[in-house]
Scaffold this active site. Structure first.
Site, short mmCIF file in Angstrom:
data_model
loop_
_atom_site.label_atom_id
_atom_site.label_comp_id
_atom_site.label_asym_id
_atom_site.label_seq_id
_atom_site.Cartn_x
_atom_site.Cartn_y
_atom_site.Cartn_z
N LYS A 174 0.85 -1.19 0.00
CA LYS A 174 0.00 0.00 0.00
C LYS A 174 0.89 1.24 0.00
CE LYS A 174 -1.74 2.72 2.88
NZ LYS A 174 -1.52 3.92 2.04
N GLU A 248 9.89 2.06 10.65
CA GLU A 248 10.89 3.10 10.35
C GLU A 248 10.17 4.43 10.41
OE1 GLU A 248 13.98 2.61 10.08
OE2 GLU A 248 14.11 0.46 9.72
N CYS A 282 13.08 11.89 6.30
CA CYS A 282 13.19 11.41 7.67
C CYS A 282 14.57 11.75 8.22
CB CYS A 282 12.95 9.91 7.72
SG CYS A 282 13.94 9.01 6.53
N GLU A 383 9.15 17.05 14.97
CA GLU A 383 9.51 16.91 13.55
C GLU A 383 8.61 17.83 12.72
OE1 GLU A 383 8.44 13.31 11.37
OE2 GLU A 383 10.45 13.25 10.50
#
Ligand code: NAD
Length: 495
Positions: A174, A248, A282, A383
């Protein structure tokens, strides 16, 4: 407008409900890429059933034959690299130089995974009994769910899909709802290279499609890349349903520049680390920790150079920085700029949306630098996932490391220094899955482990030899050729 479909058991199909969603170009929202199925439980069920049915034959295919298909995948990615990069930039915005790098990482991963199919080493170990042979061999985990983010729309899925294929797993993939066209182009390549029907199934959609996949009883493992919030929710479900799960997740990556650093080199590194992919990596450099002796000089160099970066459609020559991914990302970045100012940081550069010169229909945001940032501030901790860099001033190596480690994340980290003692200490002192010395926080290579500690990861790694530990189960085998019943821990030990 183009219409795209799911791919289940080799057939291209709509969602059972017929529902769709649209993907548009973030540099120009009047440019619609197409519609894609908004999949639900019924579509996920069909895809998982196809993957389960394809598993016995794929698992039984000798691994080096699977490797031959992986090499063909690498060849096709190479042939289609330029066209793929154009389509990727159109859908998610980063410059074509970067999307070409994204495809190259997938090519490297394909050839690396192909080579591993001739290894997939197990162990042979001496037995404690005579005429007995002990070994441990790897078996595929089974049906895997692959759920990914949009910012590396080809490389990151292939970090998971290629080793999973090499090891003999089947899967349901997906892709992110922000980069579904990239998902289609990747799966087309896999089929054209000869991956059998049902071995990889593509299901489009957002969170709900992902949730069904994660909760599905017939899925053995989930490999996820995305935000820490989503990853934690997935981890909870996998805990309850006893699924193997690799997470992750996000980062808040520090770059330390010491007083003895090569400042020109560090400047190049921080520009690339903080503003490449519009800060939407990231591994983006989002915290810059400067020794006080070079702080003022370096901030001047940085703001001057960052101001000169050119923003625009990443398919145009000479563009350094593309758009943010969508309206929500733009609002999120604007929110953090306001919070940074409210909490007392100094806005040294940028801080606002950029329009004009053909950018009115895109989500462009100026490279932004905050100075006078302290570790307790929100912009130092959360973040932002945009082109916003927080600068800290420190007076020693020890303080630099304390600031660097003052985060709930632990993906990447970097130190610029000519001092060999600080270089080697940093490798151990920085709490992160990755440390670069005299390089920015980005630059992963396909054959090295990739992943993070703290709230970035859950102990697994994509990439390198380590990902094969996730996509295989150990089977321990004992062969007794003594012709007798031998009892371990009893027959061979005197009381
Ligand atoms: P996201 O968490 O919003 O979405 C990631 C994927 O999860 C998408 O495919 C999404 O549809 C799916 N999803 C959303 N909710 C779900 C749920 N409840 N159950 C199952 N699936 C669900 O992340 P994003 O905005 O697409 O990507 C940005 C994030 O990804 C950032 O935090 C970034 O740091 C992280 N990221 C991490 C890495 C890494 O390797 N560590 C690499 C790239 C991006």
């Amino acid at each position: 407008m183009s219409t795209f479909q799911n791919c289940i058991d080799g057939a291209w199909v709509d969602a059972a409900t017929g529902d769709t969603f649209t993907s548009t170009n973030p540099a120009d929202t009047t440019d619609t890429i197409g519609t894609f199925p908004a999949s639900g439980a019924a579509d996920v069920d069909r895809a998982v059933a196809a993957a389960r049915a394809a598993l016995p034959d794929w698992r039984a295919t000798p691994a080096p034959q699977r490797g031959t298909i992986l090499r063909r995948i690498g060849d096709l990615l190479t042939e289609r690299k330029a066209a793929l990069a154009q389509a990727m930039t159109r859908e998610m915005g980063k410059t074509v130089a970067e999307t070409k790098g994204d495809v190259q990482e997938a090519i490297d991963t394909a050839y690396y995974a192909a080579s591993e199919t001739r290894r997939l080493f197990g162990h042979t170990v001496p037995s404690e009994l005579p005429d007995k042979f002990n070994m441990a061999i790897r078996r595929p985990v089974g049906v895997c769910g692959i759920i990914t983010a949009w910012n590396f729309p080809v490389a990151v899925p292939t970090w998971k899909i290629f080793p999973a294929l090499a090891a003999g797993n089947t899967m349901v993939y997906k892709p992110s709802e922000e980069s579904p066209h990239c998902g289609v182009l990747l799966v087309e390549i896999l089929h054209d290279a000869g991956v059998p029907d049902g071995v990889i199934n593509l299901v489009h959609g957002g969170g709900p499609a992902g949730q069904h996949l994660v909760a599905h009883d017939d899925v053995d493992a989930i490999s996820f890349t995305g935000s820490s919030e989503t990853g934690k929710a997935i981890g909870e479900v996998c805990g309850r349903t006893n699924k193997r799960v690799s997470l992750e997740m996000g980062g808040k990556n520090p770059m330390i520049v010491m007083d003895d650093a090569d400042l020109d080199l560090a400047l190049e590194g921080v520009l690339w680390g903080a503003f490449g992919t519009t800060g939407q990596r990231c591994t983006a450099t989002s915290r810059l920790i400067l020794h006080e002796a070079i702080h003022d000089t370096f901030v001047d160099m940085l703001t001057e150079a960052a101001q000169a970066l050119t923003l625009g459609d990443g398919r145009t020559d000479g563009i350094d920085v593309g758009p943010l991914i969508n309206e929500g990302a733009l609002q999120k970045v604007q929110h953090y700029v306001a919070v940074g100012q409210e909490e007392g940081a100094t806005l040294a550069l940028g801080g606002s949306r950029v329009t004009g010169d053909g950018r009115d229909n895109g989500f462009f945001f100026a490279p932004t630098v905050f100075t006078d940032v302290t570790p307790a501030m929100t912009i130092a901790q959360e973040e932002i996932f945009g082109p916003v860099l927080s600068v800290f001033k420190v007076s020693s190596y020890e303080e630099a490391v304390d600031v660097a480690n003052n985060t709930r994340y632990g993906l990447s980290s970097s130190i610029y220094t000519e001092n060999v003692r600080h270089s080697f200490r940093a490798m151990h002192d920085l709490e992160a899955g990755i440390t670069y010395v005299n390089g920015p926080t980005i630059g992963a290579e396909a054959h090295m482990p990739f992943g993070g500690v703290k709230e970035t990861g859950n102990g697994h790694r994509d990439g390198g030899w380590t990902v094969f530990d996730f996509f295989t189960e150990w089977k321990t085998v004992y062969v007794d050729f003594s012709g007798e019943l031998q009892k371990a821990q009893m027959d061979n030990v005197d009381d």
